[in-house]
Design a protein around this motif. Structure first.
Motif, PDB file in Angstrom:
ATOM      1  N   SER A 188      43.691  29.437 -12.171  1.00 54.48           N
ATOM      2  CA  SER A 188      43.344  30.694 -11.505  1.00 54.48           C
ATOM      3  C   SER A 188      42.738  31.723 -12.452  1.00 54.48           C
ATOM      4  O   SER A 188      41.828  32.450 -12.099  1.00 54.48           O
ATOM      5  N   HIS A 189      43.283  31.799 -13.689  1.00 54.18           N
ATOM      6  CA  HIS A 189      42.810  32.829 -14.627  1.00 54.18           C
ATOM      7  C   HIS A 189      42.070  32.240 -15.814  1.00 54.18           C
ATOM      8  O   HIS A 189      41.827  32.918 -16.810  1.00 54.18           O
TER       9      HIS A 189
ATOM     10  N   ARG B 126      36.805  30.764   3.214  1.00 49.70           N
ATOM     11  CA  ARG B 126      38.087  30.586   2.520  1.00 49.70           C
ATOM     12  C   ARG B 126      38.442  31.751   1.590  1.00 49.70           C
ATOM     13  O   ARG B 126      39.617  31.948   1.233  1.00 49.70           O
TER      14      ARG B 126
ATOM     15  N   THR C  31      39.213  35.112  -0.678  1.00 51.54           N
ATOM     16  CA  THR C  31      40.078  36.286  -0.579  1.00 51.54           C
ATOM     17  C   THR C  31      39.204  37.512  -0.311  1.00 51.54           C
ATOM     18  O   THR C  31      37.985  37.474  -0.486  1.00 51.54           O
TER      19      THR C  31
ATOM     20  N   SER D 119      44.638  38.434   0.156  1.00 51.78           N
ATOM     21  CA  SER D 119      44.624  38.969  -1.208  1.00 51.78           C
ATOM     22  C   SER D 119      43.315  39.728  -1.440  1.00 51.78           C
ATOM     23  O   SER D 119      42.256  39.313  -0.964  1.00 51.78           O
TER      24      SER D 119
ATOM     25  N   TYR E  80      50.764  39.544 -14.198  1.00 52.53           N
ATOM     26  CA  TYR E  80      51.741  38.470 -14.370  1.00 52.53           C
ATOM     27  C   TYR E  80      52.647  38.665 -15.579  1.00 52.53           C
ATOM     28  O   TYR E  80      53.441  37.789 -15.900  1.00 52.53           O
TER      29      TYR E  80
ATOM     30  N   ARG F 282      59.438  33.003  -9.863  1.00 52.22           N
ATOM     31  CA  ARG F 282      59.490  33.565  -8.507  1.00 52.22           C
ATOM     32  C   ARG F 282      60.301  32.629  -7.616  1.00 52.22           C
ATOM     33  O   ARG F 282      60.023  31.426  -7.588  1.00 52.22           O
TER      34      ARG F 282
ATOM     35  N   GLY G  16      48.308  34.141 -12.714  1.00 55.21           N
ATOM     36  CA  GLY G  16      47.792  33.765 -11.394  1.00 55.21           C
ATOM     37  C   GLY G  16      48.403  32.483 -10.858  1.00 55.21           C
ATOM     38  O   GLY G  16      47.882  31.896  -9.924  1.00 55.21           O
TER      39      GLY G  16
ATOM     40  N   ALA H 254      46.475  29.197  -5.226  1.00 55.39           N
ATOM     41  CA  ALA H 254      45.573  28.868  -4.107  1.00 55.39           C
ATOM     42  C   ALA H 254      44.107  28.875  -4.545  1.00 55.39           C
ATOM     43  O   ALA H 254      43.238  28.398  -3.822  1.00 55.39           O
ATOM     44  N   ARG H 255      43.848  29.405  -5.722  1.00 53.65           N
ATOM     45  CA  ARG H 255      42.472  29.381  -6.249  1.00 53.65           C
ATOM     46  C   ARG H 255      41.945  27.941  -6.324  1.00 53.65           C
ATOM     47  O   ARG H 255      40.761  27.698  -6.160  1.00 53.65           O
TER      48      ARG H 255
ATOM     49  N   THR I  39      39.624  26.333  -3.683  1.00 52.56           N
ATOM     50  CA  THR I  39      38.178  26.599  -3.640  1.00 52.56           C
ATOM     51  C   THR I  39      37.392  25.298  -3.832  1.00 52.56           C
ATOM     52  O   THR I  39      36.407  25.041  -3.138  1.00 52.56           O
TER      53      THR I  39
ATOM     54  N   SER J  75      55.121  34.903  -3.335  1.00 50.42           N
ATOM     55  CA  SER J  75      54.850  36.102  -4.152  1.00 50.42           C
ATOM     56  C   SER J  75      54.921  37.333  -3.257  1.00 50.42           C
ATOM     57  O   SER J  75      53.931  37.715  -2.628  1.00 50.42           O
TER      58      SER J  75
ATOM     59  N   ARG K 140      47.984  41.160  -6.308  1.00 51.22           N
ATOM     60  CA  ARG K 140      47.132  40.956  -5.125  1.00 51.22           C
ATOM     61  C   ARG K 140      47.469  39.611  -4.479  1.00 51.22           C
ATOM     62  O   ARG K 140      46.943  38.583  -4.890  1.00 51.22           O
TER      63      ARG K 140
ATOM     64  N   ASP L 161      48.516  37.109  -0.883  1.00 53.36           N
ATOM     65  CA  ASP L 161      48.300  36.905   0.552  1.00 53.36           C
ATOM     66  C   ASP L 161      49.628  37.039   1.281  1.00 53.36           C
ATOM     67  O   ASP L 161      50.562  36.284   0.984  1.00 53.36           O
TER      68      ASP L 161
ATOM     69  N   ARG M 202      43.981  31.831   5.387  1.00 56.03           N
ATOM     70  CA  ARG M 202      42.786  31.297   4.711  1.00 56.03           C
ATOM     71  C   ARG M 202      42.765  29.770   4.683  1.00 56.03           C
ATOM     72  O   ARG M 202      41.886  29.172   4.046  1.00 56.03           O
TER      73      ARG M 202
END
Ligand code: EPS
Length: 362
Positions: A18-19, A48, A50, A57, A95, A103, A122, A128-129, A132, A297, A319, A321, A327
């Motif tokens: 993600s990051h 899809r 954000t 998000s 984060y 979490r 992330g 969820a990234r 994509t 989250s 940020r 969802d 999505r």
């Protein structure tokens, strides 16, 4: 063994976090000669993404795809198709408080137990990234299936928390931020989601996906059933907790006389089976549903432990969802498309000489 690839002949391998600097995939086995351009990806990637509405998000990613290989003069060449999307809107400081804790309800804990190291930014690979690139790969599968077999894949949200559609109007699905098939309920859903977001909690959802035009005969008996391939693909989506085929769990309360799809010379009289019998497509629409859990989250404090096992309270800011299912429709469509493209190639490999069988019902 590494579990980042799937498919037998039409295969997908995804990579990236993600990051990290980028996410990507390699689609191998796509037949040559399929027209393919970056523009083909924009619609599904946008569906899809954000930040399309206040109900997802607010991370704003450009999701600009780069085709690195496998396409020459606008057509696939049959060689591996490399796709890349650069991450452009990471906010890793969100984060900071998750470096040392987990979490509740999140893969934070199991990634740590498995690997002894994790990228918490992330959610790293568990974000969820990652979906994509499923959608990007699915664009190719959808296009080839439509081009070669006329197969059309569509999906919609069929449950959002306690809400279920009272009508099934496919023409309404793309006209609201929820992929919801009952336009009259959309204002109530907006109000429901606004209240949920304010409460800091999250909620689950269910997506229904359907493929029209799948010929009879795709799939295989026993261990490689079309239904088990679809179940595996849909269950691999982040947050997926259950998959149903056709009437799914409703079958438990049905009688044989209700569930069986009677046949006549003009076709099947119903489709409780979801277009699959004995693991093989019947020629009817293939229908599946996937249930997604509420996002873990959330702002509501939850009990957890830190890396040393000491009790802590976790609040997840940033940020996120409030309902990741909102999505998920294009993601579930992509997974169904990838399974069907693979099954189409497998069918050609073993059974291309079987020829036309009569009767063929739909
Ligand atoms: C996600 C958290 C958010 C979402 C992300 C999934 O990311 P971040 O915390 O980095 O802002 O935006 O989804 C995407 C970026 C995407 O493209 O789907 C999570 O916790 O899974």
């Amino acid at each position: 063994m590494s579990s980042n690839s799937f498919g037998k002949l039409f295969t997908v391998t995804t990579f990236g976090e993600s990051h990290g600097p980028a996410i990507g995939c390699v689609v191998d086995g796509c037949p040559p000669g399929l027209p393919l351009d970056v523009e083909d990806f924009s619609r599904d990637l946008e569906r899809r993404a954000t930040g399309r509405s206040r109900h997802t998000s607010q991370r704003r990613e450009a999701d600009q795809i780069e085709i690195l290989s496998g396409v020459y003069q606008g057509k696939t060449t049959g060689t591996p198709i490399g796709l890349l999307i650069r991450n452009t809107d990471q906010r890793s400081k969100d984060y900071g408080n998750l470096l040392e804790t987990f979490r509740p309800g999140h893969a934070d804990y199991t990634y740590w137990q498995k690997y002894g190291i994790r990228d918490p930014r992330g959610g790293g690979r568990s974000s969820a990234r990652e979906t994509t690139m499923r959608v990007a790969a699915g664009v190719i599968a959808k296009k080839w299936l439509a081009h070669r077999y006329g197969v059309q894949i569509r999906g919609c949200l069929t449950q959002l928390g306690p809400n279920r559609p009272s009508a099934m109007d496919w023409s309404a699905v793309e006209a609201n931020p929820f992929f919801w098939p009952d336009p009259e309920q959309v204002p109530a859903l907006e109000a429901y989601m606004d209240a949920l977001r304010k409460s800091g909690d999250s909620v689950g959802a269910k997506v229904t996906v359907m493929a029209d035009g799948v010929p009879a005969g795709w799939g295989a008996p026993i261990y490689d059933k079309l239904s088990s391939q679809i179940a595996s693909a849909l269950m691999s989506i982040n947050a997926a907790k259950a998959v149903e085929i056709g009437d799914g769990i409703e079958a438990a309360s049905q009688l044989g006389t209700q569930h069986r799809d009677e046949m006549s010379p003009s076709g099947f009289n119903s489709n409780h089976a979801g277009g699959i019998l004995g693991g093989i497509s019947t020629g009817q629409p293939v229908i599946a549903q996937v249930t997604l859990k509420p996002t873990s989250s959330i702002l509501v404090p939850g009990a957890s432990v830190d890396l040393h096992g000491a009790p802590v309270e976790v609040v997840t800011k940033g940020r996120h969802d409030p309902c990741v299912g909102i999505r998920a429709t294009p993601i579930a469509e992509a997974m169904l498309a990838l399974v069907l493209a693979d099954q189409a190639l497998l069918q050609r490999a073993q059974c291309a000489d079987v020829g036309d069988i009569q009767p063929r019902l739909a």
